[in-house]
Write an enzyme that holds these catalytic residues in place. Structure first.
Site, PDB file in Angstrom:
ATOM      1  N   ASP A  55       0.841  -1.191   0.000  1.00  0.00           N
ATOM      2  CA  ASP A  55       0.000   0.000   0.000  1.00  0.00           C
ATOM      3  C   ASP A  55       0.881   1.249   0.000  1.00  0.00           C
ATOM      4  O   ASP A  55       1.871   1.315   0.731  1.00  0.00           O
ATOM      5  CB  ASP A  55      -0.899  -0.021   1.241  1.00  0.00           C
ATOM      6  CG  ASP A  55      -1.994   1.015   1.141  1.00  0.00           C
ATOM      7  OD1 ASP A  55      -3.067   0.677   0.620  1.00  0.00           O
ATOM      8  OD2 ASP A  55      -1.768   2.163   1.581  1.00  0.00           O
TER       9      ASP A  55
ATOM     10  N   ASP B 154      -2.310   9.527 -10.457  1.00  0.00           N
ATOM     11  CA  ASP B 154      -2.325   8.384 -11.381  1.00  0.00           C
ATOM     12  C   ASP B 154      -0.926   8.105 -11.901  1.00  0.00           C
ATOM     13  O   ASP B 154      -0.483   6.962 -11.978  1.00  0.00           O
ATOM     14  CB  ASP B 154      -3.249   8.680 -12.571  1.00  0.00           C
ATOM     15  CG  ASP B 154      -4.716   8.547 -12.165  1.00  0.00           C
ATOM     16  OD1 ASP B 154      -4.962   8.139 -11.013  1.00  0.00           O
ATOM     17  OD2 ASP B 154      -5.590   8.859 -12.994  1.00  0.00           O
TER      18      ASP B 154
ATOM     19  N   GLU C  49      -4.748   2.347  -4.171  1.00  0.00           N
ATOM     20  CA  GLU C  49      -3.288   2.431  -4.148  1.00  0.00           C
ATOM     21  C   GLU C  49      -2.680   1.144  -3.596  1.00  0.00           C
ATOM     22  O   GLU C  49      -1.598   1.144  -3.052  1.00  0.00           O
ATOM     23  CB  GLU C  49      -2.843   3.646  -3.328  1.00  0.00           C
ATOM     24  CG  GLU C  49      -3.106   3.568  -1.834  1.00  0.00           C
ATOM     25  CD  GLU C  49      -4.459   4.115  -1.412  1.00  0.00           C
ATOM     26  OE1 GLU C  49      -5.412   4.074  -2.228  1.00  0.00           O
ATOM     27  OE2 GLU C  49      -4.574   4.563  -0.259  1.00  0.00           O
TER      28      GLU C  49
END
Ligand code: C2E
Ligand code: CA
Ligand code: CA
Length: 659
Positions: free
Chosen positions: A264, A281, A308
């Site tokens: 993460d 992004d 994410e």
């Protein structure tokens, strides 16, 4: 057909010229035509030799010669055919040679047979010549031009023979000639149609195979699309779920163990808020490229698991391998040094936290493996981020289910599942308990204790911390201050509580209710990962100060924001995190601790060192002139009732040994 579809698929049929299509047809029918011609010639030669019998019946005087002729031609034709096939000659060549063989057979027979003395019989018998002509048009699968040329040659031989036949009446010749020409025309026409039909079938089949190839191609593209994450091009959740099931099946079938890594990106929501979604992004794409490289160099598969979060699966023969991969991933992201200037913990770059889990006999479902990786990831986040945490089934902090804890926290106050223990803080100069810190405890409904490292982050996330925090303040006031057990009581507060409107009002009301002087209450704020100096927080701290309440900085040195906090807020006490004391057995660790102490002294703040676990720790602190100490060696956290009887022996021992 398969090869053709591939050849043609690379070049759509609509773009192909008639010549190219014909070439393709020849290519496709090459093998078929060869075997058809071979079969045809063998049967034709068989029939040709069988007609020896009719030779005996009708033209017995020359039969021996015709039969020898038949055998010579037949065997030669088959030998040449087999030789050509052996030499892998083209189908066209084989067709032409076979057509010539047929004509030769006819010619040889005709030349010998016409030597018979029985002219009348021969004049009828020669009509069999038409069979040769018809055979090339109808029996073989020659291309039209070959069949036409061959049947025309046979017709020519027949007509030529008629012309030179002297004793045959003209009408007989005309009838025979007309019959022969008609046969030629009809069979040539049928041959033309047959060839057209074959070509049409080929075109239809080609079209169908092209359509099939296009459909396959579209299907593949769709499958790829449905299994791919559109942003990063990695496998998406759907594809990864399938992969997980495959790994799981192999584990069940062959015991092939595997590990799951959940990765993460730390503070990514914050990144998005500060830099915008487009850059967010881009950041994910850059990270995903790195992850993919690292994963494939370790023979692992990777996918985007959502937002994410990424997932890596790897067959692992040793657990160290998995840890090495997780570390490589974490370190790699650090080395990329992607800027993230707005993190709450002050780290100026993007980092990732990694949770690792692995297949174990007790696990009955693949989801559990992922769930455990998720719990390890959660622990990694709670452990300060940019770390790798490995799920450990024997670690009590993994043995609670977060959902259960969240549910329990909701009813904890009503059901009296929370309690407070107090850990004394001793002033080494006076030997007195200077104060005590309130530490919260939680019991699940079945009685199992859950540590604050586990339930506090959950309470913060669910918002339960607000009510629990207020209860802790009130209870601490009642337990320690109203009863005058200690002079100062400290309560840990989460930044979430401080930012909540009305916190200072609640504190003011509580102090007023119990008629307690504000200076006897302290709030410990952790210089931890979540701390961000925003306006609400600063306002709340200044409101608390107005009430005379003390504000302490907890776990100093573990975060990055501590120094800037020191500059902005006058803390009454700074608690140096216990990890510094625990590192003091090395020279380097001792120097570090001393540096921190000097830095704080220069700022003029009072220092408390926590985590005093041994007499050596205590000696060292006295040597460094630190007077406020806390730790298991000084006293363990205990309920309020046991605080009063807390012994002072360790303090006396230490003083004697130092003195
Ligand atoms: P903290 O504020 O740093 O609390 C000190 C922790 O260190 C306590 O763990 C205590 O039991 C432990 N400790 C004390 N002396 C020693 C020692 O000599 N050696 C070692 N190794 N540990 C020692 P605990 O009770 O598990 O609390 C963990 C953390 O949970 C606390 O860290 C604090 O951040 C948080 N916490 C506890 N109670 C509350 C609360 O009421 N509200 C909030 N917001 N956080 C709380
Ligand atoms: Ca504390
Ligand atoms: Ca602490």
């Amino acid at each position: 057909m398969h090869v053709l579809a591939e050849t043609a698929a690379s070049k759509p049929s609509s773009n192909m010229s008639a010549r190219e299509l014909r070439g393709l047809f020849d290519l496709q029918t090459e093998i078929e035509r060869k075997s058809a011609t071979r079969r045809g010639l063998w049967i034709a030669v068989g029939a040709y030799l069988a007609y020896s019998l009719t030779d005996y019946l009708f033209i017995a005087d020359v039969a021996q010669s015709t039969i020898i002729g038949r055998f010579i031609v037949g065997i030669s034709a088959l030998s040449i055919l087999e030789f050509l096939l052996h030499r892998k000659a083209r189908a066209n060549t084989i067709d032409v040679v076979s057509a010539i063989s047929v004509s030769t057979g006819y010619l040889v027979w005709l030349i010998i047979a016409q030597m018979t003395a029985d002219r009348v019989v021969f004049s009828y018998y020669m009509v069999f010549g038409a069979i040769f002509m018809m055979s090339v048009n109808l029996f073989f699968r020659f291309r039209f031009n070959v069949a036409l040329a061959s049947s025309a040659a046979n017709m020519g031989i027949f007509v030529g023979a008629l012309c030179v036949f002297e004793s045959m009446p003209l009408t007989h010749k005309l009838i025979m000639g007309a019959f022969c020409i008609s046969c030629f025309v009809f069979t040539a026409y049928v041959n033309l149609e047959l060839n057209r039909e074959r070509y049409k079938v080929f075109l239809n089949a080609l079209e169908a195979s092209l359509q099939q190839a296009a459909a396959d191609e579209r299907g593949k593209a769709l499958l790829h699309l449905s299994n791919t994450d559109s942003l990063t091009g990695l496998d998406n959740r759907r594809a990864i779920d399938q992969r997980l099931r495959d790994y799981w099946q192999r584990w069940l079938d062959d015991g092939a163990s595997f590990v799951v890594l959940l990765i993460d990106v730390d503070y990514f929501k914050h990144y998005n808020d500060c830099y915008g979604h487009q850059q967010g992004d881009q950041c994910l794409v850059t990270i995903s490229e790195h992850l993919q490289q690292t994963a494939s160099s370790h023979g692992a598969v990777i996918g985007r698991y959502g937002g994410e979060e990424f997932i890596v699966i790897k067959s692992a023969s040793s657990f160290d391998e998995a840890r090495a991969l997780a570390e490589a991933i974490r370190r790699g992201v650090v080395e990329m040094a992607l800027p993230h200037q707005h993190r709450r913990d002050g780290t100026p770059i993007i980092t990732v936290s990694v949770g690792v889990s692995y297949t174990r006999k007790e696990i009955k479902q693949v989801d559990k493996v992922v769930h455990e990786a998720d719990r390890a990831l959660y622990a990694a986040k709670a452990g300060g981020r940019n770390v790798v945490a490995v799920f450990d089934a024997t670690d009590p902090k993994y043995n609670v289910d977060r959902e259960d804890v969240a549910a329990t926290l909701k009813i904890a106050l009503d059901q009296k599942l929370v309690s407070l223990v107090y850990q004394p803080i001793r002033n080494m100069q006076t030997g007195m308990l200077d104060g005590a810190e309130a530490l919260m405890r939680l019991k699940m409904l079945d009685g199992t204790a859950v540590g604050p490292d586990v339930f506090i982050p959950i309470a913060e996330r669910t918002g339960a911390i607000v009510a629990l925090g207020r209860w802790a303040i009130r209870t601490t006031c009642c337990d320690l201050l109203v009863t005058d057990l200690v002079r100062v009581a400290s309560v840990n507060v989460s930044p979430i509580e401080l930012k909540m409107p009305g916190f200072a009002d609640y504190v003011a009301a509580t102090l007023a209710e119990f008629e307690i002087d504000g200076g006897r209450l302290a709030f410990e704020i952790t210089e931890g990962v979540e701390l961000e100096l925003d306006q609400d927080l600063v306002r709340c701290i200044s409101d608390l100060r107005k009430l005379g309440v003390q504000v302490w900085l907890d776990d100093f040195g573990t975060g990055f924001a501590g120094l800037s906090w020191l500059r902005l807020i006058d803390f009454d006490i700074v608690k140096i995190d216990r990890s510094f004391l625990h590192d003091s057995h090395t020279d380097r660790g001792r120097r570090m601790l001393l540096d921190i102490i000097n830095l704080l002294r220069n700022r003029g703040v009072r220092i408390l060192v926590e985590g005093v676990e041994t007499i050596e720790h205590q000696r060292l602190m006295l040597q460094y002139g630190i007077h406020h100490l806390q730790g298991y060696y000084i006293a363990r956290p205990a309920p309020a009732g046991r605080l009063a009887t807390d012994n002072v022996l360790p303090f006396q021992q230490a003083r004697n040994s130092v003195g």
